[in-house]
Motif scaffolding. Structure first.
Motif, short mmCIF file in Angstrom:
data_model
loop_
_atom_site.label_atom_id
_atom_site.label_comp_id
_atom_site.label_asym_id
_atom_site.label_seq_id
_atom_site.Cartn_x
_atom_site.Cartn_y
_atom_site.Cartn_z
N PRO A 74 -15.81 22.37 15.65
CA PRO A 74 -14.94 22.61 14.50
C PRO A 74 -14.84 24.09 14.15
CG PRO A 74 -17.02 21.64 13.82
CD PRO A 74 -16.98 21.55 15.32
N ARG A 75 -15.96 24.80 14.38
CA ARG A 75 -15.95 26.25 14.17
C ARG A 75 -16.63 26.89 15.37
NH1 ARG A 75 -17.89 26.40 9.45
NH2 ARG A 75 -15.99 26.90 8.31
N ILE A 76 -15.93 27.84 15.99
CA ILE A 76 -16.44 28.45 17.22
C ILE A 76 -17.37 29.60 16.86
CG2 ILE A 76 -15.82 29.48 19.44
CD1 ILE A 76 -14.80 26.65 19.02
N LEU B 79 -9.69 39.99 15.90
CA LEU B 79 -10.23 41.35 15.96
C LEU B 79 -11.31 41.40 17.03
CD1 LEU B 79 -10.61 44.25 14.95
CD2 LEU B 79 -12.20 43.35 13.23
N ILE B 80 -11.15 42.34 17.98
CA ILE B 80 -12.16 42.58 19.02
C ILE B 80 -12.80 43.93 18.74
CG2 ILE B 80 -12.58 42.85 21.48
CD1 ILE B 80 -10.08 41.21 22.01
N PRO C 148 -9.30 35.45 5.59
CA PRO C 148 -8.29 36.46 5.98
C PRO C 148 -8.09 36.56 7.49
CG PRO C 148 -9.84 37.34 4.37
CD PRO C 148 -10.39 36.03 4.80
N TRP C 149 -9.18 36.37 8.26
CA TRP C 149 -9.10 36.52 9.71
C TRP C 149 -9.53 35.21 10.38
CZ3 TRP C 149 -7.63 41.00 12.41
CH2 TRP C 149 -7.42 42.13 11.61
N ASP C 150 -9.07 35.03 11.62
CA ASP C 150 -9.39 33.80 12.34
C ASP C 150 -10.56 33.96 13.31
OD1 ASP C 150 -7.27 32.25 11.18
OD2 ASP C 150 -5.89 33.41 12.42
N LEU C 151 -10.54 35.02 14.11
CA LEU C 151 -11.53 35.14 15.18
C LEU C 151 -12.04 36.57 15.29
CD1 LEU C 151 -13.08 34.06 17.67
CD2 LEU C 151 -11.03 34.53 19.04
N LEU C 152 -13.38 36.71 15.32
CA LEU C 152 -14.03 37.99 15.54
C LEU C 152 -14.76 37.95 16.87
CD1 LEU C 152 -15.13 40.80 14.62
CD2 LEU C 152 -17.03 39.56 13.56
N VAL C 153 -14.49 38.94 17.73
CA VAL C 153 -15.20 39.09 19.00
C VAL C 153 -15.91 40.44 18.98
CG1 VAL C 153 -15.00 39.16 21.51
CG2 VAL C 153 -13.43 37.73 20.18
N VAL C 154 -17.21 40.43 19.20
CA VAL C 154 -17.99 41.67 19.22
C VAL C 154 -18.64 41.81 20.59
CG1 VAL C 154 -19.77 43.05 18.09
CG2 VAL C 154 -18.46 41.39 16.75
N ASP C 155 -18.24 42.82 21.33
CA ASP C 155 -18.81 43.09 22.65
C ASP C 155 -20.00 44.02 22.50
OD1 ASP C 155 -19.10 42.97 25.36
OD2 ASP C 155 -17.53 44.43 25.81
N GLU C 156 -20.97 43.88 23.41
CA GLU C 156 -22.20 44.68 23.35
C GLU C 156 -22.83 44.59 21.96
OE1 GLU C 156 -23.31 45.91 26.06
OE2 GLU C 156 -21.54 45.88 27.34
N HIS D 28 -13.98 32.07 12.98
CA HIS D 28 -14.70 31.88 14.24
C HIS D 28 -15.29 33.23 14.68
CE1 HIS D 28 -12.50 28.07 14.45
NE2 HIS D 28 -11.39 28.77 14.24
N ARG D 29 -16.42 33.15 15.42
CA ARG D 29 -17.09 34.38 15.85
C ARG D 29 -17.61 34.22 17.27
NH1 ARG D 29 -20.73 34.30 10.38
NH2 ARG D 29 -18.96 34.17 8.96
N LEU D 30 -17.35 35.23 18.09
CA LEU D 30 -17.89 35.29 19.45
C LEU D 30 -18.66 36.59 19.60
CD1 LEU D 30 -14.95 34.17 21.81
CD2 LEU D 30 -17.05 32.91 21.31
N PHE D 31 -19.93 36.50 19.94
CA PHE D 31 -20.75 37.67 20.20
C PHE D 31 -21.05 37.72 21.70
CE2 PHE D 31 -22.88 37.90 15.73
CZ PHE D 31 -21.64 38.19 15.18
N LEU D 32 -20.91 38.91 22.30
CA LEU D 32 -21.12 39.07 23.73
C LEU D 32 -22.18 40.14 23.97
CD1 LEU D 32 -17.38 39.31 24.91
CD2 LEU D 32 -18.68 37.26 24.33
N THR D 33 -23.17 39.83 24.81
CA THR D 33 -24.17 40.81 25.20
C THR D 33 -24.96 40.29 26.37
OG1 THR D 33 -26.15 42.04 24.51
CG2 THR D 33 -25.82 39.89 23.51
#
Length: 355
Positions: A2-4, A37-38, A118-126, A154-159
């Motif tokens: 339901p929430r990524i 937002l990436i 306000p925002w749908d998806l946040l992607v944070v690299d490193e 939704h939030r995606l963290f990458l590392t």
């Protein structure tokens, strides 16, 4: 889901960027996201933009100082890039700057009572660069992430390095990712460990090699020491800088915390320039001598300002080198207040060590 909320922690080279692109494409097809937002290091912004276009045909706007100025010239002085562009790539070092962060927050205002974020998806690299501190105060980057994360559905963290050995840092990162399931703690309980498995995706190259014939990735060998041979002149220079650093530390050991921090940065810059090579250090030392020749010494606040300038994100290596060179002159002016105590270390000729 339901929430990524996912932490993608695959090994280097296994395609975290592509995985994130697949998730974003699926969410867009299902009409679950619009504003994305990436956040990446500055050096990866264009790579992300090109990957999203070439692999997924998704256009993203890169937001920085120059693009913001162009937008204001086109749409007017009140134009806000965070409101004008639906899909954005930006550097988290850029976003953490106070004026930029305030501009972003102004774009996050929604009508009172609105059920939508306000925002749908946040992607944070490193994202390990934004990890909470094990002790003491968190970094400005971590504070920035903690401030903006609640604005996203939704939030995606990458590392590739999700755990730095401190459970408090790791659990704090998971709290930023999913504050409902996790809270910052020094030890993960069994129930929390099970929840970690639900949101952390981790694949290693050796796991891929075990399933492929022939192996797709080479086997990493243990590191081996490489002997460095310095010339007598280089050894004398290293010893001279070592004496100067030791003397400065002893002189400011009983001073205020701000002065000790300023001294730490001053020694850090000189050490980095020395590691860059004799010519680079010679240029920095020449600038230091010019600073020492100034009529008035620089204060601790001047050194703190120079440190902030050096640590501001830039994708231009020449600009970064220029910042360090400018900081060297400030450090020289700061050392002027200690000139009487460190005169021998500055003026003493370097002689070969008997050792």
């Amino acid at each position: 889901m339901p929430r990524i909320n996912l932490l993608i922690a695959d090994d280097v080279g296994l395609g975290k960027t592509i995985e994130a692109g697949l998730i974003k494409s699926e969410l867009l097809i299902r009409r679950r996201v619009q504003r994305i937002l990436i956040l990446t290091p500055a050096s990866l912004r264009l790579q992300w933009r090109d990957e999203m276009w070439s692999k997924f045909s998704l256009r993203y706007d890169v937001i920085d100082r120059d693009s913001t100025l162009r937008l204001k010239r086109s749409l007017g002085i009140d134009a806000n890039p965070w409101r004008s562009c639906p899909r954005i790539i930006s550097s988290y070092y850029y976003l953490k700057q106070p004026d930029v962060l305030e501009q972003f927050r102004s774009a996050c205002r929604t009508p009172e009572g609105s059920p939508h974020l306000p925002w749908d998806l946040l992607v944070v690299d490193e994202v390990h660069n934004l990890m909470p501190a094990p002790i003491g105060e968190d970094s400005e980057l971590c504070k920035m992430l903690r401030l903006i994360a609640p604005q996203f559905e939704h939030r995606l963290f990458l590392t590739a390095t999700p755990h730095n050995g401190h459970t408090r840092c790791f659990s704090g990162l998971l709290e930023l990712l999913d504050p409902v399931r996790f809270s910052r703690t020094d030890e993960l309980k069994p129930a929390e460990r099970e929840r970690v498995k639900q949101i952390v995706i981790r694949r290693l190259k050796r796991e891929i090699n075990a399933r492929t014939k022939p192996p797709r990735f080479c086997t990493r060998k243990p590191p081996q020491a490489v002997m460095l041979n310095f010339s007598p002149a280089e050894l004398r220079l290293i010893q001279a800088v070592g004496r100067l650093r030791a003397k400065v530390r002893s002189v400011i050991a009983s001073e205020s915390k701000k002065r000790r921090l300023a001294g730490t940065f001053a020694l850090e810059i000189l050490g980095k320039r020395l590691l860059s090579g004799p010519v680079t250090f010679a240029d920095s030392w020449r600038r230091c001598k010019l600073g020492l020749a100034e009529e008035e010494p620089a204060g601790d606040n001047d050194v703190v300002a120079a440190e902030k300038t050096v640590h501001e994100d830039t994708a231009d290596d020449r600009e970064y080198q220029q910042r360090e060179a400018t900081a060297s002159a400030v450090i020289g002016a700061w050392l002027k207040a200690l000139a009487a105590d460190i005169e021998d270390e500055i003026l003493r000729p370097t002689r070969p060590s008997r050792d």
